[in-house]
Design an enzyme around this catalytic site. Structure first.
Site, PDB file in Angstrom:
ATOM      1  N   MET A   1      -2.415 -10.484  -8.977  1.00  0.00           N
ATOM      2  CA  MET A   1      -1.600  -9.369  -9.450  1.00  0.00           C
ATOM      3  C   MET A   1      -2.165  -8.073  -8.892  1.00  0.00           C
ATOM      4  SD  MET A   1       1.104  -8.629 -11.234  1.00  0.00           S
ATOM      5  CE  MET A   1       1.348 -10.117 -12.202  1.00  0.00           C
ATOM      6  N   GLY A   2      -1.367  -7.410  -8.065  1.00  0.00           N
ATOM      7  CA  GLY A   2      -1.779  -6.126  -7.509  1.00  0.00           C
ATOM      8  C   GLY A   2      -1.266  -4.988  -8.361  1.00  0.00           C
ATOM      9  N   CYS A   3      -1.530  -3.772  -7.936  1.00  0.00           N
ATOM     10  CA  CYS A   3      -1.113  -2.615  -8.735  1.00  0.00           C
ATOM     11  C   CYS A   3       0.402  -2.436  -8.743  1.00  0.00           C
ATOM     12  CB  CYS A   3      -1.803  -1.347  -8.237  1.00  0.00           C
ATOM     13  SG  CYS A   3      -1.397  -0.909  -6.546  1.00  0.00           S
ATOM     14  N   THR A   4       1.081  -3.041  -7.773  1.00  0.00           N
ATOM     15  CA  THR A   4       2.541  -2.926  -7.727  1.00  0.00           C
ATOM     16  C   THR A   4       3.243  -4.201  -8.176  1.00  0.00           C
ATOM     17  OG1 THR A   4       2.609  -3.630  -5.414  1.00  0.00           O
ATOM     18  CG2 THR A   4       2.447  -1.270  -5.849  1.00  0.00           C
ATOM     19  N   GLY A   5       2.483  -5.196  -8.621  1.00  0.00           N
ATOM     20  CA  GLY A   5       3.104  -6.425  -9.094  1.00  0.00           C
ATOM     21  C   GLY A   5       2.446  -7.665  -8.527  1.00  0.00           C
TER      22      GLY A   5
END
Length: 388
Positions: A360-364
């Site tokens: 899971m990254g900062c944008t999804g």
């Protein structure tokens, strides 16, 4: 001179006199409003109706409910069920062109498009959708919600409304489906996120700044957003801002019924009545018919059928266990995979001999692979329909 001609001339002069008195030069729309059902009482709803009449000379407000002391025309109804029956009769007969009500059950396939005023710059935005159910299938519902939002925005005078998809479960699938419809000839204008990585999948910041004209989401999330936007200044006790939860839009649905909450204050009710009148003047029913015709020509049914078919095949495909390739360092990332498809995307890469992990990254959601295999992995995921 015949009696009919005399009557016609009399009506013309009467209309001119009314227009001079009220300033209502143009089409005068009759909008109904039901009085019963508010948590704040009949007086609150009536105040909103009278405020709408005062502020909108091009609208004639018709009250539906118990006997009240008002100069508005009132059709008497003493229960919520009775007032809904009266309002439906008035809509069917053409006595009113649209209506604002509370707690109304739409058929499956119809959902409402809310209209809010965002705090950052006072900009308006349509939230598609806020009540009702466009489809029992989540992603199909959101695809249809996008169409419902476009219809409403066009009826409100925005010729080419921009569309953003809120970053919720199913957003990436919706993005792929809407892009497919666009490739098939459906005219859709995508908004670009204000965040540095851009794209039409919207973040929370985009909600506050109203980056798109139409924000697409599922109805439950949209309902929460409406409550937040309308009552963040009151602590939630009363909805004081915006235009309510909007008109029910759906293929083949030709009634203009707008929803407000039981918690809506008089100002929101007045705004919702104005919204109802504007939609009628904007010919929302004709735009709806034309827009659904256009999106069907772009193979909407084929696009949505492919989604449901894919879901129904999953259990059979999952019978064969997929073994992960030998683990390796995964510092490369691939974004754009929907959260609901994340583990399936990882297994698709395993099947093709590429070791991958979900993250899971900062944008999804992201799929993580070895840096040297990002390009190949992206090709596989694109071919399998997980990314564009």
């Amino acid at each position: 001179m015949s009696e009919n001609v005399k009557n016609m001339i009399g009506k013309v002069f009467s209309d001119i006199a009314d227009a001079i008195e009220t300033g209502a030069f143009g089409e005068r729309v009759r909008v109904g409003v039901t009085l019963l059902g508010s948590e704040h009482g009949v007086d609150n709803t009536l105040k909103g109706a009278e405020l709408a009449q005062k502020n909108n000379p091009n609208i004639e407000v018709i009250a539906i409910g118990p006997k009240v002391d008002t100069e508005l025309t009132v059709y008497e109804a003493n229960t919520e069920d009775e007032q809904h029956s009266v309002m439906e009769s008035l809509l069917s007969s053409g006595e009113i062109s649209s209506v604002v009500t509370m707690h109304y059950n739409f058929p499956i396939g119809v959902s409402t498009v809310g209209r809010v005023i965002t705090p950052a710059g006072g900009k308006e935005m349509f939230i598609a959708t806020t009540t009702g159910t466009s489809s029992a299938h989540r992603v199909e519902g959101m695809i249809r919600n996008a169409v419902h939002g476009i219809i409403t925005a066009k009826a409100m005078g925005i010729a080419k409304p921009t569309v953003g998809i809120l970053n919720v479960d199913g957003a990436r699938q919706v993005e792929r489906a809407l892009n497919e419809l666009k490739e098939n000839g459906y005219g859709i204008e995508f908004a670009e996120s204000m965040r540095s990585d851009g794209g039409c999948v919207m973040r929370g910041n985009d909600l506050l700044t109203a980056t798109p004209d139409v924000m697409v989401t599922d109805s439950l999330t949209g309902n929460i957003l409406m409550k937040m936007f309308s009552s963040y200044t009151t602590g939630g006790s009363i909805e004081a801002m915006g235009y309510g939860y909007g008109p029910g839009i759906g293929q083949g649905y030709d009634k203009t019924v707008l929803i407000v909450s039981r918690a809506s204050g008089a100002t929101v009710i007045a705004n919702a009545i104005q919204y109802a009148g504007d939609l009628v003047r904007g010919k929302v029913s004709k735009i709806s018919e034309a827009e659904f015709d256009a999106v069907q020509k772009a193979k909407l049914c084929d696009v949505t059928a492919a989604l449901t078919k894919k879901d129904s095949k999953k259990p059979a495909e999952e019978e064969a266990e997929v073994v992960a390739p030998e683990a390796e360092v995964v510092t490369g990332s691939i974004s754009g995979v929907d959260i609901m498809d994340l583990e399936d995307a990882v297994q698709a890469l395993w099947k093709n001999g590429i070791y991958a992990e979900s993250g899971m990254g900062c944008t999804g959601p992201i799929v993580m692979v070895n840096e040297a295999k990002v390009e190949k992995a992206t090709e596989v995921l694109s071919k399998e329909g997980y990314v564009q």
